[in-house]
Design a protein around this motif. Structure first.
Motif, PDB file in Angstrom:
ATOM      1  N   ARG A 196      14.153  41.387  12.761  1.00 44.69           N
ATOM      2  CA  ARG A 196      13.029  41.849  11.582  1.00 44.69           C
ATOM      3  C   ARG A 196      13.114  40.822  10.461  1.00 44.69           C
ATOM      4  N   PRO A 197      11.867  40.721  10.294  1.00 47.10           N
ATOM      5  CA  PRO A 197      11.492  39.713   9.110  1.00 47.10           C
ATOM      6  C   PRO A 197      11.644  40.370   7.722  1.00 47.10           C
ATOM      7  N   PRO A 198      11.795  39.552   6.677  1.00 48.34           N
ATOM      8  CA  PRO A 198      11.948  40.173   5.297  1.00 48.34           C
ATOM      9  C   PRO A 198      10.375  40.926   5.007  1.00 48.34           C
ATOM     10  N   LEU A 199      10.804  41.757   4.201  1.00 46.51           N
ATOM     11  CA  LEU A 199       9.660  42.565   3.536  1.00 46.51           C
ATOM     12  C   LEU A 199       9.764  42.173   1.966  1.00 46.51           C
ATOM     13  N   PRO A 200       8.362  42.335   1.346  1.00 48.58           N
ATOM     14  CA  PRO A 200       8.143  42.124  -0.071  1.00 48.58           C
ATOM     15  C   PRO A 200       8.874  43.248  -0.797  1.00 48.58           C
ATOM     16  N   PRO A 201       9.447  43.205  -2.183  1.00 52.69           N
ATOM     17  CA  PRO A 201       9.865  44.281  -2.986  1.00 52.69           C
ATOM     18  C   PRO A 201       8.946  45.727  -2.823  1.00 52.69           C
ATOM     19  N   PHE A 202       9.749  46.576  -2.677  1.00 51.01           N
ATOM     20  CA  PHE A 202       8.928  47.910  -2.564  1.00 51.01           C
ATOM     21  C   PHE A 202       8.225  48.186  -3.844  1.00 51.01           C
ATOM     22  N   PRO A 203       7.138  48.697  -4.033  1.00 50.20           N
ATOM     23  CA  PRO A 203       6.631  49.555  -5.292  1.00 50.20           C
ATOM     24  C   PRO A 203       7.563  50.517  -5.474  1.00 50.20           C
ATOM     25  N   ARG A 217       4.970  49.369  11.897  1.00 46.94           N
ATOM     26  CA  ARG A 217       4.985  49.429  13.296  1.00 46.94           C
ATOM     27  C   ARG A 217       5.482  47.898  13.425  1.00 46.94           C
ATOM     28  N   ASP A 218       4.841  47.004  12.847  1.00 47.09           N
ATOM     29  CA  ASP A 218       5.111  45.365  13.084  1.00 47.09           C
ATOM     30  C   ASP A 218       6.471  45.164  12.726  1.00 47.09           C
ATOM     31  N   TRP A 219       6.790  45.504  11.574  1.00 42.76           N
ATOM     32  CA  TRP A 219       8.142  45.282  11.224  1.00 42.76           C
ATOM     33  C   TRP A 219       9.382  45.694  12.021  1.00 42.76           C
ATOM     34  N   LEU A 220       9.036  46.878  12.587  1.00 41.40           N
ATOM     35  CA  LEU A 220      10.103  47.400  13.519  1.00 41.40           C
ATOM     36  C   LEU A 220      10.071  46.728  14.874  1.00 41.40           C
ATOM     37  N   ARG A 221       9.060  45.964  15.283  1.00 36.28           N
ATOM     38  CA  ARG A 221       9.062  45.084  16.446  1.00 36.28           C
ATOM     39  C   ARG A 221       9.404  43.571  16.309  1.00 36.28           C
ATOM     40  N   GLY A 222       9.783  43.499  14.990  1.00 37.29           N
ATOM     41  CA  GLY A 222      10.015  42.070  14.645  1.00 37.29           C
ATOM     42  C   GLY A 222       8.969  41.140  14.443  1.00 37.29           C
ATOM     43  N   VAL A 223       7.843  41.775  13.932  1.00 37.52           N
ATOM     44  CA  VAL A 223       6.606  40.864  13.908  1.00 37.52           C
ATOM     45  C   VAL A 223       6.205  40.917  12.159  1.00 37.52           C
ATOM     46  N   ALA A 224       6.113  39.922  11.566  1.00 40.44           N
ATOM     47  CA  ALA A 224       5.728  39.910  10.222  1.00 40.44           C
ATOM     48  C   ALA A 224       4.387  40.563   9.932  1.00 40.44           C
ATOM     49  N   PRO A 225       4.287  41.549   9.079  1.00 42.24           N
ATOM     50  CA  PRO A 225       2.944  42.365   8.924  1.00 42.24           C
ATOM     51  C   PRO A 225       2.221  41.266   8.224  1.00 42.24           C
TER      52      PRO A 225
END
Length: 442
Positions: free
Chosen positions: A5-12, A23-31
């Protein structure tokens, strides 16, 4: 089975990442785009913009919808966080989109979307949800192609039922702009041709591009091994295999290039052979009508229609003809060549031989060589005022015709400087050139 799973930006503050991004993050695709449900969208938008250096603007201040565009083109949409998150997720289209992710990476999955992700299955949350927004039927075909998932049987039956209700008028059709965006998301994919076929099997193509379906079962013969409908789809497939960067007007033109054939169809009473004379002109008119109906930008409509109208032009047999080809159709190049090649490669009938394909390739090489030799049109040698003085007349069609004839002569290397240009115009006016170049717009 999914990638890391790719990194995500900081959550607001207080945010949930929802829908396709989760969905994309869960399947290992960077949104590519992020949808956030937050307590205070305006404040969260400003926070994101400050962190990323992006631009922030309201989409609908009354409803609290905001957007942030990062410098790299990443989009963040922010909406108010619902009081009942689970109920909100259960109003979505498909289970793989009825997902939300907390900052602690806890997954909210009330419809079993993670199980369907693992099975690469596209399953509706409910038939009522599909009927509540019929555009979701088109989205089903798009997701099958872009996600590589497959509609499970009950969901496919529900999509077909929606298509039937739309056809009968029981359900209202979605706005053309919304359908257009689904089609564009589909056409942007390398396997777009399969997606168009899937729209047909689901009963949606008849609601979207009925003119395209008129080619089903219309046998062509000659160079062609497919009926008109399948040939159009195969041409799109051939285009995207060679031009994955093709712009949308070229993709549309390739899909619709023979859309005029069913209405141009005629049979020779003596030989019984089929003909499609004028299908390029008729196809250009239909393309313009179709894309205008779908609310495409006027310039995209114009370009796609012009490409369709020009796709039957003969390739040059020599160097001079190649320069004339480039001069007359420069605005459409190199897209026109890509369309013509896709058209030819999608035709493998009995008259399509290695020799004919080689001759076609040589014609294209001549055009490309002429385009390389003269990538931009030559500078005008005379102005309109110069031509009016030579002709002894005021503004009018005759001046325009002389300027077009002169421009073509310059492009062909027949006129090199202003002195030769003046002599050319004088000869043209006196009728000393019995066959002046007649420039036509494809």
């Amino acid at each position: 089975m999914f990638r890391r799973r790719p990194p995500l930006p900081p959550f607001p503050s207080g945010a949930l990442l929802v829908g396709g991004a989760a969905r994309d993050w869960l399947r290992g695709v960077a949104p590519k785009d992020f949808d956030w449900a937050v307590p205070d969208p305006a404040a969260a938008a400003r926070q994101l913009a400050q962190q990323s250096g992006g631009a922030v603007f309201p989409l609908d201040e009354g409803r609290g919808y905001w957007r942030v565009m990062d410098p790299g083109g990443v989009q963040h949409d922010l909406v108010p966080r619902p009081a009942d998150v689970i109920a909100d997720l259960l109003r979505r289209d498909f289970t793989v989109n009825a997902l939300a992710l907390t900052e602690a990476r806890q997954v909210l999955d009330p419809a079993g979307g993670q199980r369907d992700l693992r099975a690469r299955r596209l399953r509706m949350v409910s038939a009522a949800n599909l009927r509540a927004d019929p555009l979701r039927a088109w989205r089903a075909a798009r997701f099958e192609v872009t996600l590589g998932f497959r509609l499970e049987p009950a969901s496919e039956a529900a999509v077909r039922a929606v298509a039937a209700e739309l056809t009968s008028g029981t359900l209202p059709l979605p706005a053309p702009e919304r359908v257009r965006e689904e089609l564009h998301a589909l056409l942007a994919h390398p396997d777009a041709a399969r997606g168009v076929r899937r729209l047909d099997t689901l009963g949606l193509l008849a609601l979207t591009l009925p003119e395209l379906r008129e080619g089903q079962g219309l046998v062509q013969g000659g160079f062609h091994h497919l009926d008109v409908f399948d040939h159009n789809l195969e041409a799109l497939h051939q285009l995207l295999a060679r031009r994955p960067d093709a712009a949308l007007p070229l993709r549309w033109a390739t899909l619709l290039h023979d859309v005029g054939k069913p209405r141009a169809y005629a049979t020779d009473p003596e030989t019984g052979r089929a003909s499609f004379h004028g299908h390029d002109r008729l196809g250009a008119e239909l393309t313009e009508a179709i894309l205008t109906r779908l609310r495409l930008p006027a310039e995209d409509v114009r370009r796609a229609a012009r490409l369709v109208g020009a796709h039957m032009v003969h390739l040059p047999a020599g160097e001079k003809e190649a320069r004339r080809f480039v001069h007359r159709r420069r605005e459409l190049l190199p897209d026109l060549l890509s369309l013509m090649l896709a058209d030819r490669e999608a035709a493998r009938g009995p008259q399509s031989s290695p020799a004919s394909r080689q001759a076609y390739a040589q014609g294209m090489e001549r055009v490309l060589a002429a385009l390389d030799a003269q990538p931009a049109p030559p500078r005008p040698l005379l102005s309109g005022e110069d031509v009016m003085a030579l002709l002894g007349c005021g503004p009018g069609p005759r001046v325009g015709a002389a300027l077009r004839a002169l421009a073509e002569a310059a492009a062909l290397g027949e006129v090199q400087d202003s002195q030769e240009a003046r002599a050319f115009v004088a000869a043209w006016a006196a009728g000393q050139d019995p066959d002046p170049p007649a420039v036509t717009t494809p």
